[in-house]
Design an enzyme around this catalytic site. Structure first.
Site, PDB file in Angstrom:
ATOM      1  CD  GLU A  45      -1.309   2.323   2.068  1.00  0.00           C
ATOM      2  OE1 GLU A  45      -1.643   3.487   1.749  1.00  0.00           O
ATOM      3  OE2 GLU A  45      -0.511   2.069   2.986  1.00  0.00           O
ATOM      4  CG  ASP A  49      -0.261   6.873  -1.064  1.00  0.00           C
ATOM      5  OD1 ASP A  49      -1.424   7.271  -1.190  1.00  0.00           O
ATOM      6  OD2 ASP A  49       0.673   7.612  -0.690  1.00  0.00           O
ATOM      7  CG  ASP A 118      -5.025   1.350   3.389  1.00  0.00           C
ATOM      8  OD1 ASP A 118      -4.980   2.495   2.902  1.00  0.00           O
ATOM      9  OD2 ASP A 118      -4.945   1.118   4.606  1.00  0.00           O
ATOM     10  CD  GLU A 121      -3.582   4.199  -1.781  1.00  0.00           C
ATOM     11  OE1 GLU A 121      -3.745   5.401  -2.037  1.00  0.00           O
ATOM     12  OE2 GLU A 121      -3.247   3.781  -0.649  1.00  0.00           O
TER      13      GLU A 121
END
Length: 238
Positions: A45, A49, A118, A121
């Site tokens: 994650e 991101d 999350d 991502e």
């Protein structure tokens, strides 16, 4: 859901997201919550991101060549915020593929927006690694997943966060501002879940928001208030 059931259905998730993994270990990690295994999605994650932020920024930069930094930043925030990613996750039926421990399942973690966001991502990072760090492959997926949102996003009021939009809407109609109250905080320090009630005389009912931070929960509740207001306005026009 449970580890065995989720792994059995990985092919379905691959079909939905538009990518078949050569090494499914990456995908399994992306779908695994820390409650189920010490090898979980949080590191992925972190990487996903950053990748998503770069791709969205690049898309907006080239789509809106005459728009200033402020509006570009607000549009990017709109597209990568938790609620937007959770909406995409729900479009994937992501909760059906999450791998979680019994306690997290019982507490409803598979519906939690922070977890859904999350994992979206983390999935991007898993694709990036599985494809040999093929950034263009990940860009193609983002362009597909976000196609409708990229088509409809534009500079201006809509890019303000939900709390600001709701406040300005109410102020413009000389209505009292909403009150946000934290009603519960659950989970461990690294993975808390906030529940917030929004009370507003204009709406005449209490709305409940959830988030991994107090601000996130307030934003979630404000978005629900905006959705309710818009739905009632649309109904009044019919």
């Amino acid at each position: 859901m449970t580890c065995g059931n989720a792994v059995d259905k990985l092919g379905g998730y691959e079909k939905i997201i538009g990518y078949a993994f050569a090494n499914r270990d990456y995908l399994i990690q992306a779908l695994t919550h820390r409650s189920a295994s010490p090898v979980h999605y949080e590191r992925l994650e972190f990487l996903g991101d950053s990748i998503l932020g770069v791709i969205i920024a690049d898309e907006l930069y080239h789509r809106f060549s005459k728009v200033g930094e402020g509006d570009l930043t607000r549009m990017r925030s709109t597209l990568v915020r938790e609620s937007t990613l959770a909406e995409i996750a729900r479009g994937f039926n992501l909760s059906e593929y999450l791998i979680m421990g019994p306690g997290e399942l019982k507490s409803g973690g598979f519906r939690r927006e922070s977890i859904l966001a999350d994992v979206v991502e983390a999935t991007l990072a898993a694709v990036y690694l599985d494809s040999g760090r093929n950034f263009e492959k990940v860009r193609e997926l983002v362009q597909t997943w976000f196609a409708e949102k990229l088509r409809t996003v534009h500079p201006g009021f809509d890019q303000k966060d939900p709390k600001t939009q709701l406040q300005e809407y109410l102020q413009g109609r000389h209505q009292s501002l909403p009150v946000y109250r934290v009603v519960s905080i659950t989970g461990e320090d690294h993975n808390q879940q906030f529940t917030v009630n929004l009370e507003c005389t204009f709406i005449k009912e209490t709305l409940v928001g959830y988030g991994s931070t107090r601000r996130g929960a307030e934003q979630n509740a404000a978005q629900k208030a905006l959705d309710l207001i818009h739905a009632r306005r649309a109904g009044a026009k019919d």
